[in-house]
Scaffold this active site. Structure first.
Site, PDB file in Angstrom:
ATOM      1  N   ASP A 159       0.864  -1.176   0.000  1.00  6.34           N
ATOM      2  CA  ASP A 159       0.000   0.000   0.000  1.00  6.34           C
ATOM      3  C   ASP A 159       0.906   1.233   0.000  1.00  6.34           C
ATOM      4  O   ASP A 159       1.797   1.339   0.836  1.00  6.34           O
ATOM      5  CB  ASP A 159      -0.833  -0.027   1.282  1.00  6.34           C
ATOM      6  CG  ASP A 159      -2.246   0.453   1.070  1.00  6.34           C
ATOM      7  OD1 ASP A 159      -2.387   1.565   0.552  1.00  6.34           O
ATOM      8  OD2 ASP A 159      -3.183  -0.276   1.427  1.00  6.34           O
ATOM      9  N   ASP A 163      -3.002   4.567  -2.318  1.00 11.09           N
ATOM     10  CA  ASP A 163      -4.070   5.117  -1.484  1.00 11.09           C
ATOM     11  C   ASP A 163      -4.579   6.455  -2.036  1.00 11.09           C
ATOM     12  O   ASP A 163      -3.772   7.324  -2.394  1.00 11.09           O
ATOM     13  CB  ASP A 163      -3.498   5.315  -0.072  1.00 11.09           C
ATOM     14  CG  ASP A 163      -4.561   5.638   0.952  1.00 11.09           C
ATOM     15  OD1 ASP A 163      -5.439   4.791   1.167  1.00 11.09           O
ATOM     16  OD2 ASP A 163      -4.496   6.745   1.531  1.00 11.09           O
ATOM     17  N   GLU A 182      -6.439   3.552  -5.768  1.00  8.90           N
ATOM     18  CA  GLU A 182      -7.712   3.765  -5.085  1.00  8.90           C
ATOM     19  C   GLU A 182      -8.213   5.140  -5.499  1.00  8.90           C
ATOM     20  O   GLU A 182      -7.543   6.147  -5.250  1.00  8.90           O
ATOM     21  CB  GLU A 182      -7.545   3.707  -3.562  1.00  8.90           C
ATOM     22  CG  GLU A 182      -8.889   3.754  -2.870  1.00  8.90           C
ATOM     23  CD  GLU A 182      -8.844   4.313  -1.449  1.00  8.90           C
ATOM     24  OE1 GLU A 182      -9.785   4.059  -0.707  1.00  8.90           O
ATOM     25  OE2 GLU A 182      -7.878   5.024  -1.106  1.00  8.90           O
ATOM     26  N   HIS A 226     -11.000  -2.781   4.148  1.00  4.19           N
ATOM     27  CA  HIS A 226     -10.943  -2.304   5.532  1.00  4.19           C
ATOM     28  C   HIS A 226     -11.703  -0.995   5.736  1.00  4.19           C
ATOM     29  O   HIS A 226     -11.737  -0.482   6.849  1.00  4.19           O
ATOM     30  CB  HIS A 226      -9.469  -2.124   5.917  1.00  4.19           C
ATOM     31  CG  HIS A 226      -8.816  -1.085   5.062  1.00  4.19           C
ATOM     32  ND1 HIS A 226      -8.542  -1.293   3.711  1.00  4.19           N
ATOM     33  CD2 HIS A 226      -8.425   0.188   5.324  1.00  4.19           C
ATOM     34  CE1 HIS A 226      -8.016  -0.201   3.214  1.00  4.19           C
ATOM     35  NE2 HIS A 226      -7.930   0.706   4.165  1.00  4.19           N
ATOM     36  N   ASP A 227     -12.274  -0.439   4.684  1.00  6.39           N
ATOM     37  CA  ASP A 227     -13.052   0.799   4.800  1.00  6.39           C
ATOM     38  C   ASP A 227     -14.546   0.564   4.667  1.00  6.39           C
ATOM     39  O   ASP A 227     -15.330   1.514   4.659  1.00  6.39           O
ATOM     40  CB  ASP A 227     -12.637   1.796   3.700  1.00  6.39           C
ATOM     41  CG  ASP A 227     -11.210   2.280   3.858  1.00  6.39           C
ATOM     42  OD1 ASP A 227     -10.720   2.314   5.009  1.00  6.39           O
ATOM     43  OD2 ASP A 227     -10.597   2.609   2.833  1.00  6.39           O
TER      44      ASP A 227
END
Ligand code: NOJ
Length: 554
Positions: free
Chosen positions: A107, A203, A263, A335-336
């Site tokens: 990430d 990200d 993302e 995870h969001d």
């Protein structure tokens, strides 16, 4: 058990037949008993990923971090946080994955750093700092609100000025207008690629270019701060920056099969085409949000009921929009996000059926599927009873802001129970032991009490389990060219219960039929699609059982 061979494709577009598995390191497996997941834990569980057939592992950040946002606030990009292990252990993970034919994607959080990163410490120390323009500084803040409640600006004594942070005040935004910043990021990326990793999940990468004027933003009813999205999403220079990144970083590794995932929250199909058009040399695929926002009202906490028509329409728009150019990534959870079985499925009476249906519908679209840890066993939301049970800064900040604005505590809790990111962060459920096999210590976030029923050990040898279903879907992608390369056509845009599509390929075609409801569904004219070999599912005939899914190949 048969072994699922990795997809094995190499060369341009190798990732079209691959499946990515996302690990949230804090919650996956704890190797040292301190209650926090770590690299040793991940290494001990590689058999699970290999057995499942995963091609690529993406791990959320493991860099040193004050953990204001669980690692998405990085204070050193070139090391591993002691909570997760050491750089030597990361090297071992890379080697072990490669031995098993899997790749590692890290990430990259480069829209912002931690306020404890030396760059920011320097930049905030004085107006004369050599890094004074590495972040966004203003004498007076504008009216923007942060994505995580409250203002997007915080005052710094050292600089006697305000800095911009689209997330928490501990995550100052880097100023990508400054070429020194961009090249410092590219250096970090090359350092990791030289170490042997196979790519990045970048990200919030569509936030890196802001309108440099930072204009005031409209304030929505019931809100205190301006909505800055128009000035920061897919900003004026974002494509230029990504093309530059490609030249400066990825062009130097052309002999390697890398994966570049961005993302890109709240982006559009039109922008998605640009990001992923191979001719533009920006990214391989993007993680957009449209299908995970269909139950949002004016904002995320304004929870609306599930709407099949809207889901189908948005997913189909991305399938069609990226049909001739670009490539989709396919995901429900990360995870969001809260758990999809609790959100678009039925986590009570039809838990297994709806978990399988959601998997089928996702994995058989055109694109690269992402499995988030726990998806493969149908993990569900956590039964949060009090605000004290939440860890996530987004949830906690929202709670306090909403209460201050006069929202009833029970209404706030209802939103948090449905939407909080902590739903997706409870520890992975490996078995039915007291901490689900996640840790021998005290878990940092509570384990879902339903782990006694929903866990890997209970499902592994059951051919009808959600886990076996995921494995079958991954195998199908590796084996069936229609899953990888077939085109996509929606078979109905009006059926009230059924999501149905076709994947046509020179080798044959697949028809996917899914009843998104707890009632029987009459297929009507769609019953014509029930021809060929039933490769997924067991039903037959023109009426589908509740939450039934079927795939025919002919
Ligand atoms: C997106 C990440 O997935 C999320 O967890 C994080 O809070 C924000 N970006 C800020 O880095």
């Amino acid at each position: 058990m048969t072994v699922i061979e990795p997809s094995g494709r190499t060369g341009p577009g190798w990732w079209r037949s691959a499946v990515v598995y996302q690990v949230y390191p804090r919650s996956f497996a704890d190797g040292n008993g301190d209650g926090v997941g770590d690299l040793r834990g991940i290494r001990e569980r590689l058999d699970h990923l290999e057995w499942l057939g995963v091609d690529v592992l993406w791990i959320s950040p493991v860099y040193p971090s004050p953990m204001a946002d669980n690692g998405y606030d990085v204070s050193d990009y070139l090391d591993v946080d002691p909570a997760y292990g050491t750089l030597a252990e990361l090297d071992a993970l890379i080697a072990e994955l490669h031995e098993r034919g899997m790749k590692l994607v890290m990430d990259l959080v480069a829209n912002h750093t931690s306020d404890e990163h030396p760059w920011f410490v320097d930049s905030s120390s004085s107006p004369e700092s050599a890094k004074r323009d590495w972040y966004w500084w203003r004498d007076e803040p504008n009216n923007w609100g942060s994505f995580f409640s409250g203002p997007a600006w915080t005052y710094s004594e050292g600089r006697a000025a305000y800095y911009l942070h689209l997330f928490t005040r501990k995550q100052p935004d880097l100023n990508w207008e400054n070429p020194e910043v961009r090249h410092a990021v590219y250096d970090i990326m090359r350092w990791w690629l030289d170490r042997g990793i196979d790519g990045f999940r970048m990200d919030v990468v569509n936030l890196i270019s802001k309108d440099p004027d930072l204009p005031e933003a409209p304030v929505m009813p019931g809100q205190r701060y301006g909505n800055m999205r128009a000035s920061v999403l897919d900003g004026p220079r974002v494509h230029e920056f990504l093309a530059e990144m490609h030249r400066e970083v990825f062009d130097r590794y052309e002999d390697r099969d890398l994966l570049l995932v961005g993302e890109t929250g709240e982006t559009t199909v039109e922008e998605g085409r640009k990001y992923t058009d191979p001719a533009r040399r920006e990214l391989d695929m993007v993680l957009h949000y449209e299908h995970v926002e269909i139950d949002h009202g004016t904002f995320k906490w304004d929870v609306r009921p599930f709407d099949l028509g809207r889901l189908r329409e948005r997913l189909a728009a991305w399938q069609t929009g990226l049909a001739d150019v670009g490539w989709n990534s396919l995901y429900w959870d990360n995870h969001d996000q809260p758990r999809v079985v609790s959100r678009y499925g039925d986590d009570d009476r039809w838990r297994t059926e709806s978990a399988k249906l959601l998997a089928t519908v996702l994995h058989l679209q055109r694109g690269t599927p992402f499995v988030y840890q726990g998806d493969e066993i149908g993990m569900t939301n956590y039964p949060f009873a009090s605000i004290d049970e939440f860890d996530d800064v987004e949830a906690v900040n929202y709670y306090h802001e909403a209460i201050a604005l006069g929202v009833e505590p029970e209404d706030v809790m209802r939103s948090l129970r449905a939407m909080s990111r902590d739903n997706g962060r409870t520890p992975m459920q490996w078995d039915d032991s007291p901490n689900a096999g996640f840790t021998t210590g005290t878990p940092w976030l509570a384990v879902n009490p339903n782990h006694t029923e929903i866990n890997v050990a209970a499902q592994r040898d059951d051919p009808d389990s959600v886990l076996s279903h995921y494995r079958r879907l991954i195998q199908l992608r590796h084996e069936d060219p229609a899953v990888v390369d077939g085109d996509f056509t929606l078979l109905t845009d009006s059926h009230p219960q059924v999501f149905a599509f076709r994947r046509r390929h020179e080798s044959g075609q697949l028809a996917v039929l899914a009843n998104f409801s707890g009632a029987e569904a009459d297929l009507g004219e769609l019953a014509e699609e029930c021809r060929g070999d039933l490769v997924i599912g067991s039903g037959h005939g023109p009426v589908m059982a509740p939450w039934e899914s079927r795939v025919y190949r002919r």
